[in-house]
Design a protein around this motif. Structure first.
Motif, PDB file in Angstrom:
ATOM      1  N   TYR A   2      26.089  39.535  46.662  1.00  0.00           N
ATOM      2  CA  TYR A   2      27.227  40.342  46.234  1.00  0.00           C
ATOM      3  C   TYR A   2      27.942  40.829  47.476  1.00  0.00           C
ATOM      4  O   TYR A   2      27.358  41.510  48.319  1.00  0.00           O
ATOM      5  N   GLU A   3      29.206  40.470  47.605  1.00  0.00           N
ATOM      6  CA  GLU A   3      30.033  40.890  48.722  1.00  0.00           C
ATOM      7  C   GLU A   3      31.216  41.702  48.197  1.00  0.00           C
ATOM      8  O   GLU A   3      32.257  41.142  47.850  1.00  0.00           O
ATOM      9  N   PRO A   4      31.065  43.027  48.091  1.00  0.00           N
ATOM     10  CA  PRO A   4      32.145  43.857  47.542  1.00  0.00           C
ATOM     11  C   PRO A   4      33.482  43.674  48.253  1.00  0.00           C
ATOM     12  O   PRO A   4      34.539  43.679  47.618  1.00  0.00           O
ATOM     13  N   THR A   5      33.449  43.497  49.577  1.00  0.00           N
ATOM     14  CA  THR A   5      34.703  43.340  50.317  1.00  0.00           C
ATOM     15  C   THR A   5      35.367  42.008  50.036  1.00  0.00           C
ATOM     16  O   THR A   5      36.584  41.870  50.195  1.00  0.00           O
ATOM     17  N   LEU A  28      28.449  46.853  39.855  1.00  0.00           N
ATOM     18  CA  LEU A  28      29.871  46.816  40.208  1.00  0.00           C
ATOM     19  C   LEU A  28      30.486  48.204  40.180  1.00  0.00           C
ATOM     20  O   LEU A  28      31.327  48.539  41.021  1.00  0.00           O
ATOM     21  N   GLN A  57      29.197  50.974  40.939  1.00  0.00           N
ATOM     22  CA  GLN A  57      28.853  51.723  42.148  1.00  0.00           C
ATOM     23  C   GLN A  57      29.840  51.464  43.280  1.00  0.00           C
ATOM     24  O   GLN A  57      29.983  52.275  44.190  1.00  0.00           O
ATOM     25  N   HIS A  58      30.520  50.328  43.208  1.00  0.00           N
ATOM     26  CA  HIS A  58      31.479  49.947  44.248  1.00  0.00           C
ATOM     27  C   HIS A  58      32.920  49.993  43.741  1.00  0.00           C
ATOM     28  O   HIS A  58      33.814  49.433  44.384  1.00  0.00           O
ATOM     29  N   GLN A  67      34.216  48.524  41.163  1.00  0.00           N
ATOM     30  CA  GLN A  67      34.685  47.206  40.752  1.00  0.00           C
ATOM     31  C   GLN A  67      34.259  46.898  39.316  1.00  0.00           C
ATOM     32  O   GLN A  67      33.487  47.651  38.710  1.00  0.00           O
ATOM     33  N   PRO A  81      38.798  45.175  41.549  1.00  0.00           N
ATOM     34  CA  PRO A  81      38.699  46.638  41.685  1.00  0.00           C
ATOM     35  C   PRO A  81      39.037  47.322  40.356  1.00  0.00           C
ATOM     36  O   PRO A  81      39.890  46.838  39.599  1.00  0.00           O
TER      37      PRO A  81
END
Length: 354
Positions: A53-56, A75, A77-78, A80, A169
């Motif tokens: 998982y790469e949020p950026t 998701l 938590q970030h 997304q 997002p």
């Protein structure tokens, strides 16, 4: 090979050798969807967990048995989300089942469906071979896009094992508006607003009330509310979840009736049927409970450029999905034979002849 995948492979090879069907399922929250399937259960939940998982980068790769609940919690938590807003229909729903069923929620018409966010898929075919398609970027496909082909395949082509998805997002702000309108006026407004720069992310019409969800920045929503009018709706999040999960009172089963899902051009007018109706996706998706013979509804949908699915609480004597044109059915059968030469995966789930 991973020990769980090896167990899946052995089960598939044994079924292929004996020509006996397998019923692929995860949390079984959508086991009612499609034509009835018989066979030994191949339970995907043993192969679960987040791979990467790469949020950026807005990319998530997971094993098919991972629950949607776990994915959405991660998701969240970030900041997304899965933009397709796929329904769960139960707390044990898995991402593999989400992909196989291909069902999207209220945000579908405005953000895209599941197919629009699939980057890559790994699957096991009827020969026990592990095949990988796509990758982790949007533009990585040359030729036939098998990854997206798996969306809505209902497990008829093979066992989905791993999935890479594009995530999005979460909106900065969301609010909803309500309008008192007739069905025809609601459809007119939805089509008019669709051509304007408005931050609409969901719509629903039922029993004289049109609901709109707005998503975006505070300034964009404020300007939209000034332009649209309507009444502010409190606790709107609960409403949209109830719609997504079909817990809204409209979806309460009616004795002797099947819930039909109609897919239509959004510009289609109000239907001249004796029905109870709920309209989503700006008019493109309509749910009905009706006493009308399903064949007459199918003919009407064809004339309007749409199609009908016998969605839930279905009459077992009727096929669930609208019969394909012979040329399309032939393509379907050829694809099925390519991936599942021994016809073991979810036999008959899509069409009686698959």
């Amino acid at each position: 090979m991973n020990p769980v995948l090896q167990q899946f492979r052995e089960q598939i090879l044994l079924a292929s050798e004996s020509k006996l069907p397998l019923c692929i399922q995860g949390g079984a929250t959508k086991s009612w969807y499609g034509n009835q399937v018989n066979g030994e259960v191949l339970d995907t939940r043993a192969y679960a967990g987040v791979i990467a998982y790469e949020p950026t980068e807005l990319v998530l790769s997971v094993r098919a048995g991972t629950t949607l609940k776990e994915i959405e919690s991660l998701l969240d938590q970030h900041g997304q989300m899965l933009a397709c807003e796929a329904p769960h229909f139960g707390e044990h729903a898995t991402v593999g089942g989400m992909l196989a069923a291909g069902l999207s929620g209220p945000r579908r018409a405005y953000a895209g469906g599941i197919r629009d966010f699939v980057l890559g898929v790994t699957m096991m075919n009827g020969r026990g071979e592990l095949l990988k398609f796509g990758g982790q970027v949007m533009k990585n496909v040359a030729g036939y896009d098998v990854s997206r082909l798996m969306v809505g395949s209902m497990g008829a082509l093979g066992l989905i094992t791993e999935i890479s998805l594009k995530v999005m997002p979460r909106p900065l702000l969301e609010t909803s508006l309500a309008f008192a309108l007739s069905e025809q006026d609601a459809l007119h407004c939805l089509n008019k607003w669709a051509g304007q720069a408005l931050p609409i992310s969901a719509s629903a019409y039922h029993a004289g009330r049109l609901m709109l969800r707005l998503s975006g920045s505070e300034s964009a929503i404020r300007l939209a509310k000034q332009k649209l009018g309507g009444q502010d709706v409190h606790d709107d999040k609960a409403f949209w979840i109830s719609l997504r999960e079909q817990q809204h009172h409209f979806f309460t089963p009616e004795q002797g009736l099947a819930l039909l899902r109609l897919s239509l051009p959004s510009t289609a007018s109000a239907l001249k049927l004796r029905t109870k109706t709920l309209i989503e996706w700006g008019g493109a998706q309509r749910w009905i409970w009706t006493h009308e013979p399903i064949q007459s509804v199918r003919e009407l949908m064809q004339n309007l450029g749409g199609h009908v699915t016998q969605f839930r609480y279905a009459d077992a004597s009727q096929v669930t999905f609208m019969p394909l044109h012979p040329a399309l059915l032939k393509i379907h059968q050829q694809l099925k034979k390519t991936f599942d030469p021994f016809d073991i995966f979810n036999r008959g789930r899509l069409f009686p002849s698959d």
